[in-house]
Scaffold this active site. Structure first.
Site, mmCIF file in Angstrom:
data_model
loop_
_atom_site.group_PDB
_atom_site.id
_atom_site.type_symbol
_atom_site.label_atom_id
_atom_site.label_comp_id
_atom_site.label_asym_id
_atom_site.label_seq_id
_atom_site.Cartn_x
_atom_site.Cartn_y
_atom_site.Cartn_z
ATOM 1 N N ARG A 169 0.723 -1.146 0.032
ATOM 2 C CA ARG A 169 0.043 -0.043 -0.043
ATOM 3 C C ARG A 169 0.863 1.228 -0.044
ATOM 4 O O ARG A 169 0.635 2.472 0.740
ATOM 5 C CB ARG A 169 -1.065 -0.126 1.179
ATOM 6 C CG ARG A 169 -1.694 -1.177 1.562
ATOM 7 C CD ARG A 169 -2.582 -1.719 0.142
ATOM 8 N NE ARG A 169 -3.287 -2.964 0.268
ATOM 9 C CZ ARG A 169 -3.608 -3.303 -0.436
ATOM 10 N NH1 ARG A 169 -4.021 -2.906 -1.751
ATOM 11 N NH2 ARG A 169 -4.528 -4.581 -0.453
ATOM 12 N N ASN A 211 2.341 -7.664 7.558
ATOM 13 C CA ASN A 211 2.309 -8.871 6.931
ATOM 14 C C ASN A 211 3.792 -9.390 7.157
ATOM 15 O O ASN A 211 4.756 -8.993 6.013
ATOM 16 C CB ASN A 211 1.755 -8.759 5.605
ATOM 17 C CG ASN A 211 0.372 -8.632 5.573
ATOM 18 O OD1 ASN A 211 -0.500 -9.207 6.645
ATOM 19 N ND2 ASN A 211 -0.285 -7.980 4.555
ATOM 20 N N GLU A 292 -6.327 -12.225 7.754
ATOM 21 C CA GLU A 292 -5.984 -12.207 6.337
ATOM 22 C C GLU A 292 -4.862 -13.382 6.055
ATOM 23 O O GLU A 292 -3.979 -12.926 5.456
ATOM 24 C CB GLU A 292 -5.566 -10.755 6.016
ATOM 25 C CG GLU A 292 -6.541 -9.831 6.049
ATOM 26 C CD GLU A 292 -6.371 -8.419 5.747
ATOM 27 O OE1 GLU A 292 -5.122 -7.853 5.588
ATOM 28 O OE2 GLU A 292 -7.421 -7.736 5.508
ATOM 29 N N LYS A 361 -7.650 -0.125 14.689
ATOM 30 C CA LYS A 361 -7.772 0.924 13.638
ATOM 31 C C LYS A 361 -9.154 1.858 13.946
ATOM 32 O O LYS A 361 -9.866 1.313 14.739
ATOM 33 C CB LYS A 361 -8.328 0.251 12.175
ATOM 34 C CG LYS A 361 -6.974 -0.776 11.810
ATOM 35 C CD LYS A 361 -7.345 -1.288 10.367
ATOM 36 C CE LYS A 361 -6.187 -1.969 9.634
ATOM 37 N NZ LYS A 361 -6.394 -2.477 8.442
ATOM 38 N N ASP A 366 -11.958 -1.092 7.743
ATOM 39 C CA ASP A 366 -10.940 -0.854 7.392
ATOM 40 C C ASP A 366 -10.093 0.269 6.640
ATOM 41 O O ASP A 366 -10.198 0.306 5.466
ATOM 42 C CB ASP A 366 -10.367 -2.262 6.116
ATOM 43 C CG ASP A 366 -8.840 -2.362 5.826
ATOM 44 O OD1 ASP A 366 -8.193 -1.603 6.564
ATOM 45 O OD2 ASP A 366 -8.706 -3.142 4.625
ATOM 46 N N GLU A 394 -4.333 4.238 0.721
ATOM 47 C CA GLU A 394 -4.979 3.131 0.158
ATOM 48 C C GLU A 394 -6.412 3.248 -0.442
ATOM 49 O O GLU A 394 -6.565 2.484 -1.553
ATOM 50 C CB GLU A 394 -4.922 1.859 1.000
ATOM 51 C CG GLU A 394 -5.427 0.434 0.459
ATOM 52 C CD GLU A 394 -5.510 -0.379 1.688
ATOM 53 O OE1 GLU A 394 -4.928 -0.321 2.761
ATOM 54 O OE2 GLU A 394 -5.679 -1.743 1.310
ATOM 55 N N HIS A 522 -16.313 0.215 1.181
ATOM 56 C CA HIS A 522 -15.894 -1.072 0.622
ATOM 57 C C HIS A 522 -16.112 -1.318 -0.522
ATOM 58 O O HIS A 522 -16.584 -2.629 -0.887
ATOM 59 C CB HIS A 522 -15.933 -2.275 1.602
ATOM 60 C CG HIS A 522 -14.521 -3.163 1.575
ATOM 61 N ND1 HIS A 522 -14.285 -3.989 0.440
ATOM 62 C CD2 HIS A 522 -13.684 -3.331 2.502
ATOM 63 C CE1 HIS A 522 -13.279 -4.600 0.652
ATOM 64 N NE2 HIS A 522 -12.749 -4.204 1.832
#
Ligand code: GCW
Length: 712
Positions: A169, A211, A292, A361, A366, A394, A522
């Site tokens: 991102r 990640n 995820e 968050k 998200d 993002e 989204h």
């Protein structure tokens, strides 16, 4: 006068000659010598910054002096480093803690001086930057008395940087961290990164992607990390890493990563000991687990607290902390994604070790253009909760849209959880004051890359700046922060500043309008999230768009009231009741909480469909307005940056239209109602929009594409 072109590298730390001749003359009178003893690495960089800043701003070198010899001395230090500061016995120092500062006009040795004092070297550095900011923004120094301390303890950046140099991102180039050349080659840019962070009070940085790659925890990489940390340390930036939960298996040769397995816990202890032997002031870990596809304690039938506590135990003897991300949701769980973090984590409140924090968050899905605040805030009083925001755009137009995010960050910080009555804001949960936590923090996913101007869009640096300033003091207004940033980055021209502040403030709402008005969320293109994709379906449901907008012939929106998933019950009254009722729910969150008929009449007297259309159109119109506004300012800033923004606004207008046309064409197909007057018809049919494909969009690891389609 033709202004010299600039490339944006200097960010807001441009120390150009003060261009107001009268004020410059006054400053030159008020600043004639610097009394700044002390030899710690932090004091050295603070002194260097002050000298360099003053030389640029005043147009001549200001000499260092051992003592105050004339009016116009700047006296800097702590009671330990400076006898003069000690002598002053500044009572305000008692109130600013170990990172705050006092900047004050005082008489020292019968001379008019300005004191920059703090209890720690780091505080002096922050004070120096604050002082330079006054000059950069052309403030009067008369009667100066500033007492300032940060409201939040951990003021972090999260880099989603991969070890191969890509940035998840990231839209501003490659990673700044040149892992290949580290630890032997130290890019001078690391220092400028540290200066920029320190100048806005940031004190911690997570170098690697959540990640995570376990390699970062191997010895060769740890030496690279330590070399980087050596550059950042004098600027008060503490280094953190992301820990991959399965590291004991991947780099430790164990057959399990079960947090309750004694060998696993021992492996982490030994690993942490090794890290501290290489990097004695290591901050700790940030962990994304069981989210995820990332490994985590659930893989072994354990809970998040088991994982967090095992790592916290290993870090505790060294004073390190474990930051566990609350961005957890599970593809196999049917429950509304907006509820899953609460379902998983609220029962674990009170079970986390003292050196573990949860990073939450801003909203429950998200980083969407607009979300309600995350209902974990206020729901876990026994656990320190950090706020995580996303600076990188993002979901807000990547690095081509001008969107100023301070209003968005503040929307969350100012949101009232009502958990202990009115005034129980998210900010008070986050700063620890509501529940009496000593440890507190904010984190933000950065937008920084190796683009010459750091963040891609010339205005994107404003979001890095604004985030830092808000971690220090979330009561600052978005306007004030924009004002500072504009003056320091571009110009003190009043006309320029006033005009562009308003444009920046409005920009967040414009992007919401042309992407996802009225609580839509989204509906992005799949995977890379670049552009609209309200038709996205056929993958795991919680990654589709149709799951979130639920459009059908009758209406649109996600019913999160009692007749739907009841996510609304996670909020406290009276806000809950307000949200739950379709007539009182704030219209900017309407479709987040309600499935509403296309014919439902809104406060404006228009139907939902008409209102939606007009909002998309308004978003486009507002970008056009931004273009016009920007063009009135030609010549007030340098041509290079002027043109850069001008051309990006062309892209933004084009993409705003793309959003409007793709979304309205898509939703219209459900009911066939006409576009209301004033809304421009789409150029193409739905098929065209659905078949737009973009290859190699920045910000995701390279993927092979399986569909050849129209390239918009
Ligand atoms: O916003 C989403 C992104 C992922 C990211 C994830 C997260 C790092 O699409 O790229 O992964 O959130 O926050 O963990």
């Amino acid at each position: 006068m033709v202004l010299k072109n600039e490339d944006g590298y200097e960010l807001w730390l441009r120390y150009h000659l003060v261009d107001d001749a009268e004020l410059l003359a006054v400053y030159r009178q008020q600043i004639r010598e610097i009394v700044f003893p002390g030899d710690s690495p932090t004091l050295r960089v603070a002194r260097g910054e002050l000298q360099c800043g003053l030389e640029g701003l005043l147009g001549h070198e200001v000499m260092l002096s051992e003592s105050v010899t004339e009016d116009g001395a700047i006296v800097c230090g702590t009671p330990e480093s400076s006898a003069k500061i000690l002598e002053q016995k500044l009572v305000d120092l008692d109130t600013v803690g170990d990172e705050g500062y006092v900047i004050s006009q005082q008489v020292v040795d019968w001379h008019q001086t300005i004191i920059i004092a703090a209890n720690s070297d780091k505080g002096v550095l922050y004070g120096v930057f604050a002082f330079l900011r006054l000059l950069q923004t052309q403030q009067s120094l008369d009667g100066l008395h500033i007492v300032s301390a940060p409201k939040v303890k951990l003021r972090m950046l999260n880099h989603w940087d991969n070890l191969d140099g890509t940035i998840e991102r990231g839209f501003a180039g490659h990673s700044l961290w040149d892992w290949h050349k580290l630890p032997h080659y130290i890019d001078p840019r690391y220092t400028d990164y540290a200066r920029a962070c320190a100048s806005i009070g940031l004190n911690a940085t997570v170098l690697t992607n959540v990640n995570a790659n376990a390699l970062i925890l191997t010895e060769p990489y740890l030496h690279k990390v330590a070399a980087l940390a050596d550059v950042l340390r004098p600027y008060g930036l503490q280094v953190y890493l992301t820990a991959r939960f399965s590291a004991p298996m991947e780099i430790g040769g164990l057959s399990t990563a079960d947090p309750l397995d004694a060998d696993v816990a021992a492996w982490w202890k030994a690993k942490v000991d090794q890290i501290y032997s290489i990097l004695p002031d290591f901050g700790g870990f940030v962990v994304k687990a069981n989210s995820e596809g990332q490994p985590g304690p659930h893989d072994y039938g354990r809970i998040h607290a088991d994982g967090a506590n095992m790592l916290a135990d290993a870090l505790e003897p060294h004073g390190g902390i474990c930051i566990w991300r609350a961005f957890v949701y599970d593809a196999d769980v049917q429950e509304d994604r907006a509820k899953q973090a609460n379902s998983q984590l609220v029962p674990q409140d009170g079970t986390f070790k003292a050196n573990a924090l949860l990073q939450v968050k801003n909203g429950p899905i998200d980083f969407q253009p607009r979300e309600p605040y995350h209902p974990l805030f206020g729901a876990m009083p026994k656990t320190p909760l950090m706020l995580e925001v996303q600076i990188t755009q993002e979901y807000l137009g990547n690095a081509t849209h001008l969107v100023y995010l301070a209003p968005m960050f503040k929307e969350t910080l100012d949101a009232d959880t009502y958990v202990k009555g009115p005034g129980s804001t998210v900010a008070k949960v986050v700063d620890g004051s509501l529940d009496g936590h000593d440890i507190s923090g904010m984190a933000a996913v950065t937008n920084i890359g190796d683009d010459r101007n750091w963040c891609g869009h010339p205005f994107a640096a404003a979001n890095w700046y604004a985030y830092g300033r808000l971690t220090w003091d979330y009561t600052l207004s978005s306007e004030q922060i924009a004002d500072e940033w504009l003056r320091m980055t571009f110009s003190n021209d009043e006309d320029f500043v006033d005009t562009i502040i308003q444009m920046m403030i409005d920009s967040r709402e414009s992007v919401v309008k042309y992407m996802m008005p009225l609580g839509l969320h989204h509906i992005f293109a799949e995977g890379h999230h670049y552009g609209p994709g309200p038709w996205v379906d056929g993958i795991r449901p919680d990654w589709t768009a149709v799951y979130y907008h639920q459009a059908d012939a009758e209406g649109v929106g996600f019913d999160r009231t009692a007749s739907g998933t009841d996510a609304v019950s996670l909020y406290n009254p009276p806000y809950r009741d307000q949200l739950a009722n379709v007539d009182t729910c704030p219209e900017n969150l309407l479709l987040w909480f309600h499935h509403v008929s296309w014919d439902h009449v809104l406060k404006s007297g228009r139907t939902l469909w008409d209102e939606m259309c007009l909002m998309y159109q308004e978003g486009v119109n507002e970008v056009r307005q931004m273009q016009q506004t920007w063009e009135t300012l030609e010549g007030k800033i340098d041509a290079a940056r002027y043109m850069h923004v001008k051309k990006l606004l062309v892209v933004q207008e084009r993409e705003a239209r793309w959003w409007r046309d793709a979304c309205l064409t898509y939703f219209q197909a459900f009911h066939g109602k006409p576009l209301p007057e004033g809304v421009e018809p789409a150029e193409h049919d739905l098929d065209y929009y659905e078949n737009i494909v973009h290859y190699y969009v920045p910000g995701i690891p390279e993927r092979r594409f399986d569909k050849i389609g129209t390239h918009s």
